[in-house]
Design an enzyme around this catalytic site. Structure first.
Site, PDB file in Angstrom:
ATOM      1  CB  THR A   1       3.423 -18.320  18.783  1.00 61.77           C
ATOM      2  OG1 THR A   1       2.192 -20.085  19.171  1.00 61.77           O
ATOM      3  CG2 THR A   1       2.705 -19.055  16.754  1.00 61.77           C
TER       4      THR A   1
ATOM      5  CE  LYS B   1      -0.658 -18.330  15.534  1.00 69.70           C
ATOM      6  NZ  LYS B   1       0.899 -18.183  16.020  1.00 69.70           N
TER       7      LYS B   1
ATOM      8  CG  ASN C   1       0.533 -13.139  19.197  1.00 72.46           C
ATOM      9  OD1 ASN C   1       0.034 -11.744  19.794  1.00 72.46           O
ATOM     10  ND2 ASN C   1       1.112 -13.150  18.314  1.00 72.46           N
TER      11      ASN C   1
ATOM     12  CB  SER D   1       5.867 -16.044  18.515  1.00 69.65           C
ATOM     13  OG  SER D   1       5.140 -15.064  19.044  1.00 69.65           O
TER      14      SER D   1
ATOM     15  NE  ARG E   1      -0.090  -0.117   5.027  1.00 72.96           N
ATOM     16  CZ  ARG E   1      -0.920   0.122   6.284  1.00 72.96           C
ATOM     17  NH1 ARG E   1      -2.700   0.198   6.120  1.00 72.96           N
ATOM     18  NH2 ARG E   1      -0.805   0.309   8.064  1.00 72.96           N
TER      19      ARG E   1
END
Length: 318
Positions: free
Chosen positions: A240, A183, A248, A246, A30
């Site tokens: 993860t 998860k 997160n 990861s 974008r």
């Protein structure tokens, strides 16, 4: 031709893997400056450093140029998916639309496939999910993913499979969506455990109880248990919750260490926790780990209080 909308780390990695297997790939970004840099350098160092783009990847500034092929992969964050579809009418039903994001929409409390179907009801809507880090995919390291849709997807499965990406198919869209979404929440909690110095034993216990929450909600919403124990659930959970690749998990580490986390990094599990707390409340489903993650992320509870609350819950049969 395979189109990919979204030139973040995962979209770029998928483009590289598919191109290396001989597919023509068109990748849309974008940001015009990002497009120019990728065209000139044949790299996307901002998102995926050190990876050269094969010549059969063309980087496009117009989203219309990636539409109309054999498939369009929507590799944008979950909370941006609906907006992308609303903004670009060129994304239509001429090709399967495959979500490559994980989460639950904060507005509709629905997963990626439902978000696509709600805006493009005539399209074949699918989700590609499972244990996969962008850097591993881009390096050509092997992994296996789940492709979920309610229609016939054998052709799409073959199209997206490569020598290093083994694609399994399922019609359990709900299970695949929720496995990948939930998860991320548990990965944040696992990061908190390690960041706070609570140890690997505590992490293993947290992952196990977190998985029980995942299954509890997914089954209540119509998923099949075998989907949650497969790639898109347990497989992705293990990955993860045990690696600093990861985002997160790293976010949870920062929470556990009481450190500031880079706000420019998308952490899907934060929004997912917020949405799932609402969804679970509507269904009367107990999800203490998810509720703890949501409260911690919003600063409503201290780390000490979160641990004490989880450890003092009433004793019960497993």
């Amino acid at each position: 031709m395979i189109g990919i909308a979204g030139a973040g780390a995962f979209g770029t990695a998928l483009a590289v893997a598919l191109a290396r297997s001989g597919r023509e790939v068109r990748l849309w970004a974008r940001d015009a400056e990002q497009v120019r840099m990728m065209q000139e350098t044949r790299r996307n160092d901002a998102a995926l450093p050190g990876v050269d783009l094969p010549e059969n990847i063309s980087v496009q500034a117009e989203i219309a140029d990636v539409c109309g092929g054999q498939a369009l992969l929507l590799a944008v964050p979950m909370q941006a998916l609906g907006g992308l579809l609303d903004r670009w009418s060129q994304i239509d039903a001429r090709q399967p639309l495959v979500a490559c994001c994980k989460g639950v929409d904060l507005v509709t409390l629905r997963g990626p496939v439902a978000v696509i179907a709600g805006r493009r009801p005539a399209a074949m809507a699918a989700i590609l999910t499972g244990p996969s880090f962008a850097a591993d995919i881009a390096r050509g390291l092997p992994t296996a993913l789940t492709l979920a849709a309610t229609g016939e997807i054998r052709g799409l499965q073959e199209l997206l499979s490569t020598p290093t990406l083994r694609i399994y198919r399922t019609d359990d869209v709900t299970g695949a969506e929720l496995g990948g979404a939930l998860k991320n929440v548990i990965a944040i909690a696992a990061g908190v455990v390690i960041g706070a110095g609570l140890g690997d034993s505590a992490r293993a216990a947290l992952m196990t109880r977190g998985y029980a929450e995942m299954v509890r909600l997914a089954l209540a919403l119509g998923a099949r248990p075998e989907t949650l124990s497969g790639l898109s659930g347990l497989g992705d959970l293990v990955l993860t919750c045990t690696s600093t690749q990861s985002r997160n998990f790293r976010f949870g580490l920062a929470l556990g260490k009481r450190e500031t986390f880079d706000p420019s990094i998308t952490v899907e599990g934060v929004a997912t926790a917020r949405a799932v707390v609402r969804l679970a409340a509507e269904r009367g489903i107990d999800m203490p780990v998810t509720a703890m993650v949501d409260a911690l992320a919003l600063g409503r509870i201290t780390l000490e209080s979160a641990v004490a609350t989880l450890m003092s819950r009433p004793l019960k049969q497993e």
